[in-house]
Design an enzyme around this catalytic site. Structure first.
Site, PDB file in Angstrom:
ATOM      1  N   SER A 143      -1.091   4.795  -8.461  1.00  0.00           N
ATOM      2  CA  SER A 143      -0.057   4.372  -9.408  1.00  0.00           C
ATOM      3  C   SER A 143      -0.355   4.980 -10.766  1.00  0.00           C
ATOM      4  O   SER A 143      -1.522   5.234 -11.097  1.00  0.00           O
ATOM      5  CB  SER A 143      -0.050   2.847  -9.550  1.00  0.00           C
ATOM      6  OG  SER A 143       0.827   2.453 -10.606  1.00  0.00           O
ATOM      7  N   TYR A 156      -4.331  -5.100 -11.345  1.00  0.00           N
ATOM      8  CA  TYR A 156      -3.596  -4.025 -10.667  1.00  0.00           C
ATOM      9  C   TYR A 156      -4.021  -2.654 -11.190  1.00  0.00           C
ATOM     10  O   TYR A 156      -4.353  -1.749 -10.422  1.00  0.00           O
ATOM     11  CB  TYR A 156      -2.096  -4.241 -10.859  1.00  0.00           C
ATOM     12  CG  TYR A 156      -1.225  -3.233 -10.144  1.00  0.00           C
ATOM     13  CD1 TYR A 156      -1.072  -3.281  -8.759  1.00  0.00           C
ATOM     14  CD2 TYR A 156      -0.557  -2.233 -10.845  1.00  0.00           C
ATOM     15  CE1 TYR A 156      -0.270  -2.349  -8.104  1.00  0.00           C
ATOM     16  CE2 TYR A 156       0.247  -1.305 -10.190  1.00  0.00           C
ATOM     17  CZ  TYR A 156       0.383  -1.374  -8.823  1.00  0.00           C
ATOM     18  OH  TYR A 156       1.178  -0.451  -8.172  1.00  0.00           O
TER      19      TYR A 156
HETATM   20  N1  LIG Z   1       7.342   0.275  -6.749  1.00  0.00           N
HETATM   21  C1  LIG Z   1       6.702   0.825  -7.768  1.00  0.00           C
HETATM   22  O1  LIG Z   1       7.236   0.934  -8.881  1.00  0.00           O
HETATM   23  C2  LIG Z   1       5.323   1.377  -7.595  1.00  0.00           C
HETATM   24  C3  LIG Z   1       4.778   2.120  -8.652  1.00  0.00           C
HETATM   25  C4  LIG Z   1       3.501   2.651  -8.518  1.00  0.00           C
HETATM   26  C5  LIG Z   1       2.786   2.447  -7.352  1.00  0.00           C
HETATM   27  N2  LIG Z   1       3.334   1.705  -6.344  1.00  0.00           N
HETATM   28  C6  LIG Z   1       2.525   1.536  -5.135  1.00  0.00           C
HETATM   29  O2  LIG Z   1       3.276   1.959  -4.015  1.00  0.00           O
HETATM   30  C7  LIG Z   1       2.869   1.209  -2.871  1.00  0.00           C
HETATM   31  C8  LIG Z   1       4.093   0.594  -2.222  1.00  0.00           C
HETATM   32  O3  LIG Z   1       4.746  -0.250  -3.180  1.00  0.00           O
HETATM   33  P1  LIG Z   1       6.224  -0.792  -2.962  1.00  0.00           P
HETATM   34  O4  LIG Z   1       6.842  -0.846  -4.298  1.00  0.00           O
HETATM   35  O5  LIG Z   1       6.883  -0.055  -1.863  1.00  0.00           O
HETATM   36  O6  LIG Z   1       5.870  -2.298  -2.527  1.00  0.00           O
HETATM   37  P2  LIG Z   1       6.688  -3.334  -1.622  1.00  0.00           P
HETATM   38  O7  LIG Z   1       6.152  -4.672  -1.997  1.00  0.00           O
HETATM   39  O8  LIG Z   1       8.155  -3.060  -1.743  1.00  0.00           O
HETATM   40  O9  LIG Z   1       6.223  -2.950  -0.134  1.00  0.00           O
HETATM   41  C9  LIG Z   1       4.870  -3.096   0.235  1.00  0.00           C
HETATM   42  C10 LIG Z   1       4.745  -3.150   1.746  1.00  0.00           C
HETATM   43  O10 LIG Z   1       3.350  -3.390   2.057  1.00  0.00           O
HETATM   44  C11 LIG Z   1       3.259  -4.463   2.977  1.00  0.00           C
HETATM   45  N3  LIG Z   1       1.988  -5.174   2.792  1.00  0.00           N
HETATM   46  C12 LIG Z   1       1.600  -5.888   1.693  1.00  0.00           C
HETATM   47  N4  LIG Z   1       0.374  -6.397   1.891  1.00  0.00           N
HETATM   48  C13 LIG Z   1      -0.023  -5.999   3.130  1.00  0.00           C
HETATM   49  C14 LIG Z   1      -1.199  -6.208   3.901  1.00  0.00           C
HETATM   50  N5  LIG Z   1      -2.217  -6.949   3.439  1.00  0.00           N
HETATM   51  N6  LIG Z   1      -1.287  -5.641   5.136  1.00  0.00           N
HETATM   52  C15 LIG Z   1      -0.254  -4.895   5.611  1.00  0.00           C
HETATM   53  N7  LIG Z   1       0.883  -4.665   4.938  1.00  0.00           N
HETATM   54  C16 LIG Z   1       0.998  -5.211   3.702  1.00  0.00           C
HETATM   55  C17 LIG Z   1       4.478  -5.347   2.684  1.00  0.00           C
HETATM   56  O11 LIG Z   1       4.800  -6.165   3.800  1.00  0.00           O
HETATM   57  C18 LIG Z   1       5.552  -4.304   2.363  1.00  0.00           C
HETATM   58  O12 LIG Z   1       6.220  -3.857   3.535  1.00  0.00           O
HETATM   59  C19 LIG Z   1       1.854   0.188  -3.378  1.00  0.00           C
HETATM   60  O13 LIG Z   1       0.557   0.680  -3.172  1.00  0.00           O
HETATM   61  C20 LIG Z   1       2.164   0.090  -4.865  1.00  0.00           C
HETATM   62  O14 LIG Z   1       1.053  -0.342  -5.597  1.00  0.00           O
HETATM   63  C21 LIG Z   1       4.590   1.169  -6.443  1.00  0.00           C
END
Ligand SMILES: NC(=O)c1ccc[n+]([C@@H]2O[C@H](COP(=O)([O-])OP(=O)(O)OC[C@H]3O[C@@H](n4cnc5c(N)ncnc54)[C@H](O)[C@@H]3O)[C@@H](O)[C@H]2O)c1
Length: 260
Positions: A143, A156
């Protein structure tokens, strides 16, 4: 199919966090590139729906990525049924909000357990199998929070910096064996995670416009990212198109981290 993502077709990949958000976008992109996929997520129903939609050559693993035995079993079964895992997209991550002075032990531990320990468990299970084969590409989603501090995101931000550095070390260890390891660092992307973050704000538009009191910087490109835009960078790093790229962290953030 063009060779936009050269070398992916017919190879086996594991995508974690594949039921929703960025992981879902990555799974769709890799499936579209002709890969055989194992999809892991704690959301079993979401996975089932995805697999039904995608069709053949997809295995689903409803599991918690912090469970080392379940991760090991998933990787072993994938290799038995689909073949050697040559590409890993580790996408799972969670966000718990709160200023450090008020953050609970539980929120801190959960963040590090899911974001850091699970990255270690998944990367270890896959990389130790890639080693004797001397091929493979690993991408972890970190991130921009790893390099840009954000109020209320102490655990985070720290956890994402840990993931990015761990992947850099793994890349160094794997480089002599022709295995590449990189990160993709998204900026603010339209997913459930961000909807939950915005629900805590009085004026969610400050995420794009910036706020002197809170996030400080905005998003110069003027909109949130779509999951497919993050998935493009993941697919590129997994493909043979990026054959000389390793130990990198590609920031896909519409300029949100001001190039940091
Ligand atoms: N959305 C953003 O703006 C953003 C920005 C930077 C980084 N990220 C990173 O991208 C990645 C995905 O984020 P997102 O926004 O798609 O999140 P989200 O919450 O929309 O989706 C996350 C997915 O991970 C699954 N999950 C969560 N905990 C779990 C576990 N313990 N075991 C198995 N599955 C699990 C959830 O069920 C979900 O399907 C993450 O690592 C997040 O930190 C997201």
């Amino acid at each position: 199919m063009s060779d936009e993502f050269a070398g992916l077709k017919g190879t086996v990949g594991l995508v974690t966090g594949a039921a929703k958000g960025i992981g879902e976008g990555v799974a769709r992109k890799l499936h579209g590139a002709g890969m055989k996929l194992a999809l892991a997520d704690v959301d079993g129903d979401g996975l089932k729906a995805m697999a039904g939609e995608l069709g053949g050559d997809v295995l689903t693993f409803p599991l918690d990525v912090t469970d080392g035995a379940a991760v090991e079993a998933c990787v072993a079964e994938t290799e038995d049924k689909l073949g050697p895992i040559d590409r890993l997209a580790h996408v799972v991550g969670i966000q718990r909000f709160g200023p450090i002075a008020e953050l609970s032990d539980e929120d801190f531990d959960a963040t590090f357990n899911v974001n850091v320990r699970a990255a270690f468990l998944v990367a270890r299970a896959v990389s130790k199998r890639m080693l004797p084969r001397k091929r493979g590409s690993i991408v972890a989603v970190a991130s921009t929070a790893a390099r840009t501090p954000r109020i209320g995101q102490g655990a985070y931000c720290a956890s994402k910096a840990a993931v990015a550095q761990m992947m850099c070390v793994l890349g160094l260890e794997m480089a002599p064996h022709d295995i590449r390891v990189n990160c993709v660092s998204p900026g603010v992307t339209e997913t459930g995670m961000v909807q939950r973050l915005m629900a805590t704000m009085e004026t969610p538009e400050v995420v794009i416009k910036g706020s002197l009191d809170g996030f400080r910087v905005g998003v110069p490109i003027g909109r949130l990212a779509r999951s497919e835009e993050i998935a493009d960078a993941v697919a590129y790093l997994l493909s043979d198109r990026s054959s000389y790229l390793t130990m990198q962290d590609i920031v896909v953030d519409g300029g949100g981290a001001l190039g940091a």
